[in-house]
Design an enzyme around this catalytic site. Sequence first.
Site, PDB file in Angstrom:
ATOM      1  N   LEU A   8       6.590  26.448  26.945  1.00 26.29           N
ATOM      2  CA  LEU A   8       5.466  27.394  26.957  1.00 26.29           C
ATOM      3  C   LEU A   8       5.068  27.687  28.401  1.00 26.29           C
ATOM      4  O   LEU A   8       4.693  26.789  29.149  1.00 26.29           O
ATOM      5  CB  LEU A   8       4.273  26.821  26.190  1.00 26.29           C
ATOM      6  CG  LEU A   8       4.556  26.400  24.745  1.00 26.29           C
ATOM      7  CD1 LEU A   8       3.242  26.130  24.023  1.00 26.29           C
ATOM      8  CD2 LEU A   8       5.381  27.433  24.001  1.00 26.29           C
ATOM      9  N   ARG A  15      -7.000  29.654  37.547  1.00 25.71           N
ATOM     10  CA  ARG A  15      -7.570  28.772  38.574  1.00 25.71           C
ATOM     11  C   ARG A  15      -6.639  28.555  39.769  1.00 25.71           C
ATOM     12  O   ARG A  15      -7.047  27.994  40.781  1.00 25.71           O
ATOM     13  CB  ARG A  15      -7.973  27.437  37.953  1.00 25.71           C
ATOM     14  CG  ARG A  15      -9.256  27.560  37.129  1.00 25.71           C
ATOM     15  CD  ARG A  15      -9.444  26.386  36.203  1.00 25.71           C
ATOM     16  NE  ARG A  15      -9.469  25.127  36.918  1.00 25.71           N
ATOM     17  CZ  ARG A  15      -9.228  23.951  36.358  1.00 25.71           C
ATOM     18  NH1 ARG A  15      -8.957  23.872  35.074  1.00 25.71           N
ATOM     19  NH2 ARG A  15      -9.266  22.852  37.063  1.00 25.71           N
ATOM     20  N   GLN A  75       5.631  36.650  25.364  1.00 26.53           N
ATOM     21  CA  GLN A  75       4.416  36.639  24.543  1.00 26.53           C
ATOM     22  C   GLN A  75       3.450  37.628  25.218  1.00 26.53           C
ATOM     23  O   GLN A  75       2.901  37.331  26.272  1.00 26.53           O
ATOM     24  CB  GLN A  75       3.810  35.229  24.516  1.00 26.53           C
ATOM     25  CG  GLN A  75       2.596  35.103  23.630  1.00 26.53           C
ATOM     26  CD  GLN A  75       1.848  33.794  23.848  1.00 26.53           C
ATOM     27  OE1 GLN A  75       1.913  33.176  24.904  1.00 26.53           O
ATOM     28  NE2 GLN A  75       1.113  33.380  22.828  1.00 26.53           N
ATOM     29  N   ASN A 226      -3.360  22.899  36.973  1.00 23.51           N
ATOM     30  CA  ASN A 226      -4.221  24.057  36.709  1.00 23.51           C
ATOM     31  C   ASN A 226      -4.793  24.679  37.971  1.00 23.51           C
ATOM     32  O   ASN A 226      -5.353  25.759  37.930  1.00 23.51           O
ATOM     33  CB  ASN A 226      -5.382  23.651  35.798  1.00 23.51           C
ATOM     34  CG  ASN A 226      -4.880  23.279  34.414  1.00 23.51           C
ATOM     35  OD1 ASN A 226      -4.175  24.051  33.775  1.00 23.51           O
ATOM     36  ND2 ASN A 226      -5.181  22.068  33.979  1.00 23.51           N
ATOM     37  N   LYS A 333      24.468  26.494  59.422  1.00 24.45           N
ATOM     38  CA  LYS A 333      24.321  27.232  58.164  1.00 24.45           C
ATOM     39  C   LYS A 333      25.685  27.618  57.638  1.00 24.45           C
ATOM     40  O   LYS A 333      26.527  28.061  58.416  1.00 24.45           O
ATOM     41  CB  LYS A 333      23.486  28.496  58.404  1.00 24.45           C
ATOM     42  CG  LYS A 333      23.240  29.300  57.154  1.00 24.45           C
ATOM     43  CD  LYS A 333      23.183  30.800  57.411  1.00 24.45           C
ATOM     44  CE  LYS A 333      24.566  31.384  57.591  1.00 24.45           C
ATOM     45  NZ  LYS A 333      24.574  32.878  57.574  1.00 24.45           N
ATOM     46  N   ASN A 368      27.459  35.249  64.693  1.00 22.19           N
ATOM     47  CA  ASN A 368      28.031  35.584  63.378  1.00 22.19           C
ATOM     48  C   ASN A 368      27.551  36.930  62.850  1.00 22.19           C
ATOM     49  O   ASN A 368      28.112  37.452  61.906  1.00 22.19           O
ATOM     50  CB  ASN A 368      27.702  34.488  62.361  1.00 22.19           C
ATOM     51  CG  ASN A 368      26.215  34.288  62.174  1.00 22.19           C
ATOM     52  OD1 ASN A 368      25.432  34.504  63.097  1.00 22.19           O
ATOM     53  ND2 ASN A 368      25.811  33.888  60.986  1.00 22.19           N
ATOM     54  N   TYR A 369      26.528  37.484  63.455  1.00 20.03           N
ATOM     55  CA  TYR A 369      25.872  38.666  62.893  1.00 20.03           C
ATOM     56  C   TYR A 369      25.957  39.811  63.878  1.00 20.03           C
ATOM     57  O   TYR A 369      25.552  39.669  65.041  1.00 20.03           O
ATOM     58  CB  TYR A 369      24.408  38.309  62.610  1.00 20.03           C
ATOM     59  CG  TYR A 369      23.614  39.347  61.878  1.00 20.03           C
ATOM     60  CD1 TYR A 369      24.127  39.981  60.746  1.00 20.03           C
ATOM     61  CD2 TYR A 369      22.327  39.675  62.300  1.00 20.03           C
ATOM     62  CE1 TYR A 369      23.378  40.933  60.061  1.00 20.03           C
ATOM     63  CE2 TYR A 369      21.577  40.619  61.612  1.00 20.03           C
ATOM     64  CZ  TYR A 369      22.104  41.247  60.502  1.00 20.03           C
ATOM     65  OH  TYR A 369      21.365  42.180  59.830  1.00 20.03           O
TER      66      TYR A 369
HETATM   67  C1  UD1 Z   1      -3.584  22.123  24.953  1.00 18.59           C
HETATM   68  C2  UD1 Z   1      -3.678  21.454  23.590  1.00 18.59           C
HETATM   69  C3  UD1 Z   1      -4.521  20.192  23.716  1.00 18.59           C
HETATM   70  C4  UD1 Z   1      -3.909  19.270  24.750  1.00 18.59           C
HETATM   71  C5  UD1 Z   1      -3.731  19.986  26.070  1.00 18.59           C
HETATM   72  C6  UD1 Z   1      -2.916  19.129  26.992  1.00 18.59           C
HETATM   73  C7  UD1 Z   1      -3.606  23.229  21.912  1.00 18.59           C
HETATM   74  C8  UD1 Z   1      -4.386  24.069  21.002  1.00 18.59           C
HETATM   75  N1  UD1 Z   1      -4.301  22.375  22.657  1.00 18.59           N
HETATM   76  O1  UD1 Z   1      -4.874  22.548  25.312  1.00 18.59           O
HETATM   77  O2  UD1 Z   1      -4.598  19.520  22.479  1.00 18.59           O
HETATM   78  O3  UD1 Z   1      -4.701  18.111  24.910  1.00 18.59           O
HETATM   79  O4  UD1 Z   1      -3.018  21.229  25.897  1.00 18.59           O
HETATM   80  O5  UD1 Z   1      -2.862  19.714  28.255  1.00 18.59           O
HETATM   81  O6  UD1 Z   1      -2.387  23.318  21.916  1.00 18.59           O
HETATM   82  N2  UD1 Z   1       0.288  28.852  26.511  1.00 18.59           N
HETATM   83  C9  UD1 Z   1       1.065  29.957  26.238  1.00 18.59           C
HETATM   84  N3  UD1 Z   1       0.573  30.930  25.428  1.00 18.59           N
HETATM   85  C10 UD1 Z   1      -0.650  30.860  24.860  1.00 18.59           C
HETATM   86  C11 UD1 Z   1      -1.453  29.733  25.156  1.00 18.59           C
HETATM   87  C12 UD1 Z   1      -0.956  28.753  25.976  1.00 18.59           C
HETATM   88  O7  UD1 Z   1       2.203  30.053  26.743  1.00 18.59           O
HETATM   89  O8  UD1 Z   1      -1.004  31.780  24.140  1.00 18.59           O
HETATM   90  C13 UD1 Z   1       0.812  27.796  27.384  1.00 18.59           C
HETATM   91  C14 UD1 Z   1       0.010  27.656  28.666  1.00 18.59           C
HETATM   92  O9  UD1 Z   1       0.569  28.474  29.691  1.00 18.59           O
HETATM   93  C15 UD1 Z   1       0.159  26.185  28.957  1.00 18.59           C
HETATM   94  C16 UD1 Z   1       0.288  25.534  27.596  1.00 18.59           C
HETATM   95  O10 UD1 Z   1       0.691  26.564  26.719  1.00 18.59           O
HETATM   96  O11 UD1 Z   1       1.344  25.889  29.690  1.00 18.59           O
HETATM   97  C17 UD1 Z   1      -1.024  24.911  27.106  1.00 18.59           C
HETATM   98  O12 UD1 Z   1      -2.019  25.888  27.038  1.00 18.59           O
HETATM   99  P1  UD1 Z   1      -3.505  25.609  27.534  1.00 18.59           P
HETATM  100  O13 UD1 Z   1      -4.267  26.860  27.387  1.00 18.59           O
HETATM  101  O14 UD1 Z   1      -3.500  24.934  28.840  1.00 18.59           O
HETATM  102  O15 UD1 Z   1      -3.988  24.577  26.414  1.00 18.59           O
HETATM  103  P2  UD1 Z   1      -5.206  23.571  26.516  1.00 18.59           P
HETATM  104  O16 UD1 Z   1      -6.427  24.262  26.147  1.00 18.59           O
HETATM  105  O17 UD1 Z   1      -5.146  22.832  27.777  1.00 18.59           O
HETATM  106 MG    MG Z   2      -4.212  23.092  29.692  1.00 16.60          MG
END
Ligand code: UD1
Ligand code: MG
Length: 450
Positions: A8, A15, A75, A226, A333, A368-369
């Site tokens: 993901l 941030r 996504q 983050n 290089k 070289n260049y």
């Molecule tokens: C999530 C978990 C939480 C866990 C925490 C650990 C869920 C609902 N919650 O929360 O239980 O303790 O991670 O860090 O899963 N992402 C996508 N698409 C989306 C949403 C998120 O790609 O639509 C990716 C984000 O870029 C990230 C990861 O998924 O890499 C987690 O998403 P994030 O929004 O950080 O979840 P948390 O609220 O931290």
């Molecule tokens: Mg998170």
Amino acid sequence: MEVALILLAAGKGTRMQSDLPKVLHTVAQAPLLEHAMASGATLSPSRIVVVAGHGADLVRDAAQDFDEEAQVVVQEEQLGTAHAVAQAREALADFDGTAIVLYGDTPFVQPETLEAMCAALTDSDVVVLGFEAADPGRYGRLVVQGDSLERIVEFKDASDQERDITLCNSGVIACKSDVLFTLIDAVGNDNASGEYYLTDIIGIARARGLKATAVSCDEAETIGVNSRADLAAADAAFQTRTRAAMLENGVTLMAPETVYFARDTYVGRDTVIEPNVVFGPGVTIETGATIRAFSHLEGCHVARGGIIGPYARLRPGTELSEDVRIGNFVEVKNAQIAEGAKINHLSYIGDATIGAKTNIGAGTITCNYDGVMKHHTHIGSNVFIGSNTMLVAPVHIGNGAMTGSGSVITSDVEADALALARAPQVEKPGMARKLFEILKAKKAKQQRGS
Ligand code: UD1
Ligand code: MG
């Protein structure tokens, strides 16, 4: 059982205060995404699907740099982690095996941990990676009864009692692929964030009589990034761990805390690394080499017994055979340098091959260049290149040849020949003294006038 990784990586990472997608920020010279892919790679996955969103093209390039077979799906809107995983459904439609969900911004999940999760999956339908959090903060909480994981409750939706739970969700999930997508179909978004929570699949699985378990790991493995401060902390943690591993494996670090390693740095035993050495990506060093202080290496290979630096710079494509010496203020290089060759002082060697036992004098430059294209310099074995030689490429210096200091070599030199390409010396007796007198008189006149 075959394994598919789902990473993901769609989040923007507000941030980070950055134009770059969060997962492309680097720790130990490699994007966060690459760290996550590399830990998953130890399971030899037959499929890798990266779910990208913000900066999807850049994320695709980075993913495919690491593994050209990685698939990247987009996504468009970030509607939650379950919605993110659902984007991988089509890419895995013909896949029948274990799916492992990893976060692209969580770089340090260890291979053994993923193996333990796969092992737990043999008598469970869904396995979640949890950790005992020193400060559970806003993590999702794992609700466990006996050895069964009953559900995961997000912080925002948790009761006070549930918030007291310290076993937290890392986000890593292992599940049979078809089961995972079936469970995700049942996830809704009726919760405090209005998001499709991947974590909801546990409660849904239990309600259907499926078995869910939690595997635990050290909290250090689950740190996510983050902010820039998190990034710096993750890098520091990586460096601390890598220095310790290097020492453990027989590498001498004279001042460990000053050596900066890349994710993939390999160093053989009995190599000595002096203070303030920086490794970029793609460096391998064999045993018994010495990397002296303040050297910078990337994309290069140093064979046994090489002595590099101090103050040397090895750039990508540098291949050094055994016992090569690269001294101070030397940049190399894209060059292959055979055993025992020496380039000890103040030189630039780029796009070149150098034979065994050749000595390159101080201040030598491979030109070289030409302003448009790069050209190759070939120097044979047992050659002596005089100090301050300019080798204007393309040029070929035969075995056993010599060039006179200060030469500008523009055409090939045959084996065993001496090439001199500099103006002949002219000497004018008494001329220096006369010149001094003229100049001093001129200066005295000027001072009188002012
Ligand atoms: C999530 C978990 C939480 C866990 C925490 C650990 C869920 C609902 N919650 O929360 O239980 O303790 O991670 O860090 O899963 N992402 C996508 N698409 C989306 C949403 C998120 O790609 O639509 C990716 C984000 O870029 C990230 C990861 O998924 O890499 C987690 O998403 P994030 O929004 O950080 O979840 P948390 O609220 O931290
Ligand atoms: Mg998170």
